[in-house]
Design a protein around this motif. Structure first.
Motif, PDB file in Angstrom:
ATOM      1  N   GLY A   1      51.031  25.131  31.277  1.00 18.94           N
ATOM      2  CA  GLY A   1      49.843  25.499  32.010  1.00 18.94           C
ATOM      3  C   GLY A   1      48.632  25.526  31.114  1.00 18.94           C
ATOM      4  N   SER A   2      47.544  25.813  31.708  1.00 21.65           N
ATOM      5  CA  SER A   2      46.270  25.873  30.996  1.00 21.65           C
ATOM      6  C   SER A   2      46.058  27.265  30.413  1.00 21.65           C
ATOM      7  CB  SER A   2      45.121  25.551  31.948  1.00 21.65           C
ATOM      8  OG  SER A   2      45.267  24.264  32.465  1.00 21.65           O
ATOM      9  N   ARG A   3      45.206  27.352  29.434  1.00 21.60           N
ATOM     10  CA  ARG A   3      44.885  28.624  28.802  1.00 21.60           C
ATOM     11  C   ARG A   3      43.377  28.760  28.726  1.00 21.60           C
ATOM     12  NH1 ARG A   3      47.842  28.749  23.811  1.00 21.60           N
ATOM     13  NH2 ARG A   3      49.483  29.667  25.044  1.00 21.60           N
ATOM     14  N   LEU A   4      42.862  29.934  29.121  1.00 23.64           N
ATOM     15  CA  LEU A   4      41.445  30.240  29.007  1.00 23.64           C
ATOM     16  C   LEU A   4      41.269  31.101  27.762  1.00 23.64           C
ATOM     17  CD1 LEU A   4      38.554  30.202  30.032  1.00 23.64           C
ATOM     18  CD2 LEU A   4      39.137  32.098  31.549  1.00 23.64           C
ATOM     19  N   THR A   5      40.943  30.433  26.646  1.00 19.76           N
ATOM     20  CA  THR A   5      40.805  31.102  25.360  1.00 19.76           C
ATOM     21  C   THR A   5      39.348  31.476  25.128  1.00 19.76           C
ATOM     22  OG1 THR A   5      42.641  29.796  24.504  1.00 19.76           O
ATOM     23  CG2 THR A   5      41.232  30.878  22.889  1.00 19.76           C
ATOM     24  N   LEU A   6      39.125  32.695  24.676  1.00 22.02           N
ATOM     25  CA  LEU A   6      37.776  33.158  24.390  1.00 22.02           C
ATOM     26  C   LEU A   6      37.318  32.651  23.023  1.00 22.02           C
ATOM     27  CD1 LEU A   6      38.960  35.333  26.471  1.00 22.02           C
ATOM     28  CD2 LEU A   6      37.097  36.752  25.640  1.00 22.02           C
ATOM     29  N   VAL A   7      36.042  32.396  22.908  1.00 19.16           N
ATOM     30  CA  VAL A   7      35.425  32.060  21.632  1.00 19.16           C
ATOM     31  C   VAL A   7      35.315  33.368  20.832  1.00 19.16           C
ATOM     32  CG1 VAL A   7      33.311  31.182  20.549  1.00 19.16           C
ATOM     33  CG2 VAL A   7      34.129  30.184  22.689  1.00 19.16           C
ATOM     34  N   ALA A   8      35.476  33.304  19.519  1.00 21.42           N
ATOM     35  CA  ALA A   8      35.371  34.503  18.681  1.00 21.42           C
ATOM     36  C   ALA A   8      34.044  35.218  18.934  1.00 21.42           C
ATOM     37  CB  ALA A   8      35.485  34.124  17.208  1.00 21.42           C
ATOM     38  N   ASN A   9      34.094  36.550  18.939  1.00 22.22           N
ATOM     39  CA  ASN A   9      32.917  37.407  19.113  1.00 22.22           C
ATOM     40  C   ASN A   9      32.211  37.165  20.443  1.00 22.22           C
ATOM     41  OD1 ASN A   9      33.158  38.698  16.505  1.00 22.22           O
ATOM     42  ND2 ASN A   9      32.573  36.711  15.665  1.00 22.22           N
ATOM     43  N   SER A  10      32.995  37.092  21.512  1.00 28.05           N
ATOM     44  CA  SER A  10      32.415  36.823  22.827  1.00 28.05           C
ATOM     45  C   SER A  10      32.917  37.825  23.859  1.00 28.05           C
ATOM     46  CB  SER A  10      32.760  35.408  23.282  1.00 28.05           C
ATOM     47  OG  SER A  10      34.142  35.295  23.561  1.00 28.05           O
ATOM     48  N   ALA A  11      32.273  37.789  25.008  1.00 24.90           N
ATOM     49  CA  ALA A  11      32.706  38.555  26.180  1.00 24.90           C
ATOM     50  C   ALA A  11      32.634  37.622  27.375  1.00 24.90           C
ATOM     51  CB  ALA A  11      31.813  39.771  26.388  1.00 24.90           C
ATOM     52  N   LEU A  12      33.547  37.816  28.305  1.00 25.55           N
ATOM     53  CA  LEU A  12      33.642  36.935  29.462  1.00 25.55           C
ATOM     54  C   LEU A  12      33.880  37.788  30.697  1.00 25.55           C
ATOM     55  CD1 LEU A  12      35.446  33.605  29.618  1.00 25.55           C
ATOM     56  CD2 LEU A  12      36.169  35.345  31.226  1.00 25.55           C
ATOM     57  N   VAL A  13      33.060  37.608  31.716  1.00 30.16           N
ATOM     58  CA  VAL A  13      33.270  38.278  32.989  1.00 30.16           C
ATOM     59  C   VAL A  13      33.949  37.267  33.915  1.00 30.16           C
ATOM     60  CG1 VAL A  13      30.989  37.712  33.949  1.00 30.16           C
ATOM     61  CG2 VAL A  13      32.200  39.729  34.769  1.00 30.16           C
ATOM     62  N   PHE A  14      34.883  37.739  34.741  1.00 33.18           N
ATOM     63  CA  PHE A  14      35.627  36.805  35.592  1.00 33.18           C
ATOM     64  C   PHE A  14      35.830  37.357  37.001  1.00 33.18           C
ATOM     65  CE2 PHE A  14      38.736  39.411  33.333  1.00 33.18           C
ATOM     66  CZ  PHE A  14      39.505  39.906  34.377  1.00 33.18           C
ATOM     67  N   THR A  15      35.932  36.434  37.924  1.00 35.08           N
ATOM     68  CA  THR A  15      36.395  36.696  39.284  1.00 35.08           C
ATOM     69  C   THR A  15      37.473  35.665  39.570  1.00 35.08           C
ATOM     70  OG1 THR A  15      34.261  37.545  40.050  1.00 35.08           O
ATOM     71  CG2 THR A  15      35.786  36.754  41.734  1.00 35.08           C
ATOM     72  N   GLY A  16      38.632  36.123  39.975  1.00 39.20           N
ATOM     73  CA  GLY A  16      39.725  35.219  40.293  1.00 39.20           C
ATOM     74  C   GLY A  16      40.163  35.397  41.733  1.00 39.20           C
ATOM     75  N   ILE A  17      40.428  34.284  42.412  1.00 42.99           N
ATOM     76  CA  ILE A  17      41.006  34.341  43.751  1.00 42.99           C
ATOM     77  C   ILE A  17      42.322  33.582  43.729  1.00 42.99           C
ATOM     78  CG2 ILE A  17      38.856  34.693  45.018  1.00 42.99           C
ATOM     79  CD1 ILE A  17      38.873  31.673  45.641  1.00 42.99           C
ATOM     80  N   PHE A  18      43.333  34.140  44.389  1.00 44.69           N
ATOM     81  CA  PHE A  18      44.679  33.581  44.357  1.00 44.69           C
ATOM     82  C   PHE A  18      45.275  33.632  45.756  1.00 44.69           C
ATOM     83  CE2 PHE A  18      43.620  35.426  40.322  1.00 44.69           C
ATOM     84  CZ  PHE A  18      43.998  34.454  39.415  1.00 44.69           C
ATOM     85  N   VAL A  19      46.053  32.610  46.093  1.00 43.36           N
ATOM     86  CA  VAL A  19      46.756  32.567  47.370  1.00 43.36           C
ATOM     87  C   VAL A  19      48.204  32.189  47.104  1.00 43.36           C
ATOM     88  CG1 VAL A  19      46.108  30.155  47.856  1.00 43.36           C
ATOM     89  CG2 VAL A  19      46.701  31.686  49.750  1.00 43.36           C
ATOM     90  N   ALA A  20      49.120  32.793  47.868  1.00 45.85           N
ATOM     91  CA  ALA A  20      50.555  32.546  47.706  1.00 45.85           C
ATOM     92  C   ALA A  20      51.175  32.265  49.066  1.00 45.85           C
ATOM     93  CB  ALA A  20      51.224  33.765  47.069  1.00 45.85           C
ATOM     94  N   ARG A  21      52.233  31.450  49.063  1.00 39.77           N
ATOM     95  CA  ARG A  21      52.942  31.110  50.310  1.00 39.77           C
ATOM     96  C   ARG A  21      54.410  30.864  49.994  1.00 39.77           C
ATOM     97  NH1 ARG A  21      52.098  30.794  56.011  1.00 39.77           N
ATOM     98  NH2 ARG A  21      53.425  29.145  56.779  1.00 39.77           N
ATOM     99  N   ASP A  22      55.297  31.488  50.771  1.00 41.54           N
ATOM    100  CA  ASP A  22      56.744  31.321  50.654  1.00 41.54           C
ATOM    101  C   ASP A  22      57.162  30.139  51.517  1.00 41.54           C
ATOM    102  OD1 ASP A  22      59.560  31.590  51.471  1.00 41.54           O
ATOM    103  OD2 ASP A  22      59.509  33.506  50.420  1.00 41.54           O
ATOM    104  N   ASP A  23      57.934  29.195  50.953  1.00 37.45           N
ATOM    105  CA  ASP A  23      58.280  27.969  51.684  1.00 37.45           C
ATOM    106  C   ASP A  23      59.381  28.167  52.725  1.00 37.45           C
ATOM    107  OD1 ASP A  23      60.490  28.178  49.967  1.00 37.45           O
ATOM    108  OD2 ASP A  23      60.630  26.016  49.676  1.00 37.45           O
ATOM    109  N   VAL A  24      60.099  29.305  52.698  1.00 36.32           N
ATOM    110  CA  VAL A  24      61.174  29.546  53.659  1.00 36.32           C
ATOM    111  C   VAL A  24      60.717  30.508  54.761  1.00 36.32           C
ATOM    112  CG1 VAL A  24      63.504  30.468  53.960  1.00 36.32           C
ATOM    113  CG2 VAL A  24      62.969  29.071  51.955  1.00 36.32           C
ATOM    114  N   SER A  25      60.237  31.688  54.360  1.00 36.35           N
ATOM    115  CA  SER A  25      59.864  32.713  55.341  1.00 36.35           C
ATOM    116  C   SER A  25      58.485  32.477  55.952  1.00 36.35           C
ATOM    117  CB  SER A  25      59.884  34.098  54.690  1.00 36.35           C
ATOM    118  OG  SER A  25      58.820  34.213  53.757  1.00 36.35           O
TER     119      SER A  25
END
Length: 102
Positions: A1-25
């Motif tokens: 997978g991918s990695r979101l690595t911070l630059v040295a001496n930095s700060a990062l604000v984030f908003t993440g949205i995620f969706v999940a789905r079960d293939d059987v139920s």
């Protein structure tokens, strides 16, 4: 997978949205996570500032979860997901970020 690595001496604000789905139920879930992470000169100093704010937008199965923490080995944002124990669960998401550094 991918990695979101911070630059040295930095700060990062984030908003993440995620969706999940079960293939059987057919169960589904949605999550929104917001927070800030910072790092110093070394990856080992990477830390979440305060707490990540998680909003469960909807969740058919309460055992599912998404979390964001600090990866102090790589100086990165770590996303952890838990899906269904018995069935295949597809989980996808996007992180929107804004970063500052010295």
């Amino acid at each position: 997978g991918s990695r979101l690595t911070l630059v040295a001496n930095s700060a990062l604000v984030f908003t993440g949205i995620f969706v999940a789905r079960d293939d059987v139920s057919g169960d589904a879930a949605g999550y929104e996570l917001k927070g800030i992470i910072r790092t110093g000169a070394l990856a080992s100093s990477t830390a979440i500032v305060g707490s990540v704010v998680k909003t469960i937008l909807g969740e058919d199965d309460v055992t599912w979860d998404v979390d964001i923490t600090a990866n102090t080995t790589d100086g990165a944002v770590k996303v952890t997901v838990i899906g269904d124990a018995a069935n295949s669960t597809q989980i996808t998401g996007s992180l929107f970020t804004c970063e500052i550094l010295f």
